[in-house]
Design a protein around this motif. Structure first.
Motif, PDB file in Angstrom:
ATOM      1  N   GLN A 133       0.816  -1.216   0.000  1.00 12.52           N
ATOM      2  CA  GLN A 133       0.000   0.000   0.000  1.00 12.52           C
ATOM      3  C   GLN A 133       0.842   1.255   0.000  1.00 12.52           C
ATOM      4  N   SER A 134       2.102   1.144   0.304  1.00 12.30           N
ATOM      5  CA  SER A 134       2.877   2.366   0.464  1.00 12.30           C
ATOM      6  C   SER A 134       3.669   2.713  -0.790  1.00 12.30           C
ATOM      7  N   ALA A 135       4.962   2.536  -0.758  1.00 15.97           N
ATOM      8  CA  ALA A 135       5.732   3.107  -1.862  1.00 15.97           C
ATOM      9  C   ALA A 135       6.324   2.105  -2.825  1.00 15.97           C
ATOM     10  N   CYS A 136       6.313   0.831  -2.474  1.00 12.46           N
ATOM     11  CA  CYS A 136       7.102  -0.046  -3.355  1.00 12.46           C
ATOM     12  C   CYS A 136       6.298  -0.493  -4.566  1.00 12.46           C
ATOM     13  N   LYS A 137       5.191  -1.154  -4.341  1.00 13.38           N
ATOM     14  CA  LYS A 137       4.310  -1.655  -5.401  1.00 13.38           C
ATOM     15  C   LYS A 137       4.914  -2.802  -6.213  1.00 13.38           C
ATOM     16  N   THR A 138       6.191  -3.049  -6.099  1.00 14.45           N
ATOM     17  CA  THR A 138       6.790  -4.099  -6.921  1.00 14.45           C
ATOM     18  C   THR A 138       7.808  -4.974  -6.198  1.00 14.45           C
ATOM     19  N   SER A 139       8.296  -4.585  -5.053  1.00 14.34           N
ATOM     20  CA  SER A 139       9.355  -5.400  -4.440  1.00 14.34           C
ATOM     21  C   SER A 139       9.141  -5.473  -2.936  1.00 14.34           C
ATOM     22  N   CYS A 140       7.984  -6.007  -2.576  1.00 12.55           N
ATOM     23  CA  CYS A 140       7.569  -5.878  -1.187  1.00 12.55           C
ATOM     24  C   CYS A 140       8.411  -6.698  -0.217  1.00 12.55           C
ATOM     25  N   GLY A 141       8.570  -6.150   0.932  1.00 15.41           N
ATOM     26  CA  GLY A 141       9.064  -6.850   2.104  1.00 15.41           C
ATOM     27  C   GLY A 141       8.145  -6.372   3.206  1.00 15.41           C
TER      28      GLY A 141
ATOM     29  N   ILE B 102      17.099 -13.209  -7.997  1.00 16.15           N
ATOM     30  CA  ILE B 102      17.771 -11.911  -8.127  1.00 16.15           C
ATOM     31  C   ILE B 102      17.140 -10.912  -7.152  1.00 16.15           C
ATOM     32  N   GLY B 103      15.809 -10.982  -7.029  1.00 14.05           N
ATOM     33  CA  GLY B 103      15.113 -10.115  -6.074  1.00 14.05           C
ATOM     34  C   GLY B 103      15.566 -10.398  -4.648  1.00 14.05           C
ATOM     35  N   CYS B 104      15.768 -11.690  -4.329  1.00 19.79           N
ATOM     36  CA  CYS B 104      16.238 -12.073  -2.983  1.00 19.79           C
ATOM     37  C   CYS B 104      17.596 -11.423  -2.694  1.00 19.79           C
ATOM     38  N   GLU B 105      18.498 -11.495  -3.659  1.00 16.05           N
ATOM     39  CA  GLU B 105      19.845 -10.960  -3.439  1.00 16.05           C
ATOM     40  C   GLU B 105      19.797  -9.450  -3.207  1.00 16.05           C
ATOM     41  N   MET B 106      18.995  -8.751  -3.994  1.00 17.78           N
ATOM     42  CA  MET B 106      18.878  -7.296  -3.807  1.00 17.78           C
ATOM     43  C   MET B 106      18.243  -6.991  -2.452  1.00 17.78           C
ATOM     44  N   PHE B 107      17.245  -7.789  -2.092  1.00 14.77           N
ATOM     45  CA  PHE B 107      16.568  -7.563  -0.814  1.00 14.77           C
ATOM     46  C   PHE B 107      17.541  -7.729   0.350  1.00 14.77           C
ATOM     47  N   LYS B 108      18.336  -8.782   0.294  1.00 15.04           N
ATOM     48  CA  LYS B 108      19.282  -9.042   1.400  1.00 15.04           C
ATOM     49  C   LYS B 108      20.303  -7.909   1.532  1.00 15.04           C
ATOM     50  N   LYS B 109      20.747  -7.420   0.389  1.00 14.35           N
ATOM     51  CA  LYS B 109      21.703  -6.309   0.448  1.00 14.35           C
ATOM     52  C   LYS B 109      21.037  -5.061   1.044  1.00 14.35           C
ATOM     53  N   ARG B 110      19.798  -4.812   0.646  1.00 14.89           N
ATOM     54  CA  ARG B 110      19.089  -3.647   1.195  1.00 14.89           C
ATOM     55  C   ARG B 110      18.928  -3.777   2.710  1.00 14.89           C
ATOM     56  N   ILE B 111      18.632  -4.990   3.164  1.00 20.41           N
ATOM     57  CA  ILE B 111      18.446  -5.170   4.611  1.00 20.41           C
ATOM     58  C   ILE B 111      19.764  -4.964   5.355  1.00 20.41           C
ATOM     59  N   GLU B 112      20.857  -5.480   4.818  1.00 16.88           N
ATOM     60  CA  GLU B 112      22.157  -5.235   5.469  1.00 16.88           C
ATOM     61  C   GLU B 112      22.405  -3.729   5.577  1.00 16.88           C
ATOM     62  N   CYS B 113      22.168  -3.018   4.491  1.00 16.50           N
ATOM     63  CA  CYS B 113      22.378  -1.558   4.512  1.00 16.50           C
ATOM     64  C   CYS B 113      21.424  -0.883   5.494  1.00 16.50           C
ATOM     65  N   ALA B 114      20.177  -1.345   5.501  1.00 17.17           N
ATOM     66  CA  ALA B 114      19.186  -0.747   6.411  1.00 17.17           C
ATOM     67  C   ALA B 114      19.607  -0.953   7.871  1.00 17.17           C
ATOM     68  N   LEU B 115      20.098  -2.143   8.169  1.00 18.55           N
ATOM     69  CA  LEU B 115      20.521  -2.435   9.548  1.00 18.55           C
ATOM     70  C   LEU B 115      21.722  -1.565   9.926  1.00 18.55           C
TER      71      LEU B 115
END
Lengths: 47, 453
Positions: free
Chosen positions: A28-36, B432-445
């Protein structure tokens, strides 16, 4: 040698007041395509 | 499960099963790793033998004592409780959010658009008010036990149908008191039709506004073109700046898409900051793997570098008193989602559905138009109960690849549409989405830890 604890809550703690369903759905917020779900704060008023 | 990483000369240890994060020096990280599988005496011996360790035996003992206390409190080396949690079903997940595609038409022709590149062929491209009202009624009826209801105006370009949007908002508000519900509205726009009146309306009535801008003029204009083939940057940027100024502290996002065309997207983030925007989102393109713009595995090192540069910039601006927000780094560790939410994921197909201008229901905006996923319509309700059950039961436990992943409690199994496109089933994964997500989480932490007081 040092250790700094960044956060106090454990995921297990969240079970005590969890599951109310009042939080946003993830897309619902800003991603729309790559949710976590990590950036969806808890909105339980009784927490 | 322990996940350790180094960023910006700091060492981080995440106890993935409890969600607890620790920042240490190098020898501290080494001790945490060793104490996971070795006795106290063995750890002391190994650390004292290590070339990197400048610490005395007494200090190591004291450090290990701290680790033992954390372990006893369930905050380090904690066991995974996922296998002991009940799998969610439809009853646990009533509908609470709708994405209303109020216009299957657009005034831009963005080549990468997952919603049909502005070329919808619907016979009825604009949602009539009757469908909008029926959607609100359907949401209220289906949301037993929920107070907060989210409605997202999407498209196509929703400003092409703004009068109906206004009427839907008014209708929903009129029902709040009677039905004891609270509506929250989000509006996503390309900005072309923004004017002073609409800016005022959106600012007053929308809880969140998402404005599409890809960054530098040449990057934005490469994809986001008007029907005559010209770029839309010069049209939308002044309007977005006006909106952001009026918006103040209320929630909005400048949402960008990056593709293989701008793998240096940190420059686009800097550009957006220079325009005065301070709530940003930068999303990997969603397109066919055959597209020349699709993200490839070989692009990942460059993408990871951009995420690191972004994190570093956030930390520096935070220290200089000029913070900005990045959607994927805004994680909340002490007030984040509960384990039930983490198990359920985004809610697509049960808690969250998308509505077409004709009132058809799909699991979410990403599945719209794919007849295999048609769930029913807002007048008759759900007709494809088998599909809804499948989505309701699709959860973190359904993804066998996620079980051993340290990031599973941040991701919850990922986007069902991405998973379906990549693997052919919603319980698969998009690697590929998983790999980008994991990197984003490391950076976020790292941002979280290094910006903490």
């Amino acid at each position: 040698m040092f250790i700094k604890t960044i956060n106090k809550r454990t995921l297990k703690d969240s079970l005590k007041h969890g599951g109310c369903g009042e939080c946003q759905t993830s897309c619902q917020s800003a991603c729309k395509t790559s949710c976590g779900v990590a950036n969806q704060p808890c909105e339980n008023p009784n927490r | 499960m322990l996940h350790q990483f180094e960023l910006f000369d700091s060492y981080f240890s995440l106890d993935a099963n409890s969600g607890n994060l620790y920042m240490t020096d190098k020898s501290g990280a080494q001790a945490i790793k060793l104490y996971e599988n070795n006795s106290k005496e063995e750890c002391i011996r190994l650390l004292l033998d290590s070339n990197d360790c400048q610490t005395s035996k007494d200090d190591i003992e004291q450090f290990l004592h701290q680790l033992q206390e954390l372990k006893d409190e369930g905050k380090l080396y904690s066991p995974d409780i996922l296998p002991y949690i009940k799998k969610p079903n439809k009853k646990d997940k009533p509908l609470k959010a709708l994405c209303l595609n109020v216009a299957h038409s657009c005034n831009l022709c963005c080549n990468y658009c997952f919603a049909a590149a502005g070329s919808f062929t619907d016979e009825q491209p604009l949602m009539p008010l009757s469908v909008g009202k029926a959607a609100i009624d359907f949401l209220i009826e289906s949301s037993k036990g929920r107070y907060n209801l989210d409605v997202d105006f999407f498209g196509g370009e929703p400003l092409l149908n703004i009068d109906v949007v206004k009427a839907i908002v008014e209708y929903a508000r009129s029902l709040e008191k009677t039905h004891k519900k609270h509506f929250r509205f989000t509006f996503t726009t390309n900005g072309v039709l923004l004017n002073d009146d609409i800016i005022e309306y959106l600012n007053n009535n929308m809880d969140n506004v998402v404005l599409s801008l890809d960054g530098r003029k040449e990057v934005h204009d490469y994809f986001r073109k008007t029907p005559n083939g010209k770029g839309s940057y010069d049209i939308v940027v002044p309007k977005f700046q006006k909106f952001a100024k009026i918006r103040g502290d209320k929630e909005y996002y400048i949402r960008a898409t990056f593709t293989r065309h701008n793998l240096d997207f940190f420059s686009d983030i800097l550009h957006m900051l220079s325009l005065g925007f301070n709530e940003l989102s930068m999303e990997p393109v969603v397109t066919s793997p055959d597209s020349p713009e699709a993200i490839r595995e070989t692009d990942l090192p460059q993408i990871f570098k951009q995420y690191e540069l972004l994190a570093k910039e956030m930390i520096e601006r935070h220290k200089n008193g000029k913070p900005f927000g990045f959607y994927h780094y805004n994680i909340s560790l002490d007030n984040g989602p509960c384990l039930y939410k983490l198990l359920s994921g985004c809610g697509t197909g049960c808690e969250y559905m998308a509505v077409t201008p004709r009132g058809e229901l799909y699991p979410c905006h990403r599945f719209v138009g794919d007849e295999r996923f048609l769930l029913g319509n807002v007048f008759e309700g759900i007709t494809n109960t088998v599909m809804v059950k499948e989505f309701a039961e699709n959860c973190l436990l359904s993804h066998k690849e996620c079980k051993q992943c340290w990031a599973k409690y941040f991701c919850a199994g990922g986007c069902a549409a991405n998973n379906f496109e990549a693997s052919g089933c919603i319980s698969g994964i998009y690697t590929i989405g998983c790999e980008m997500f994991k990197k984003r989480i490391e950076c976020a932490l790292a941002v979280k830890a290094l910006c903490a007081d």
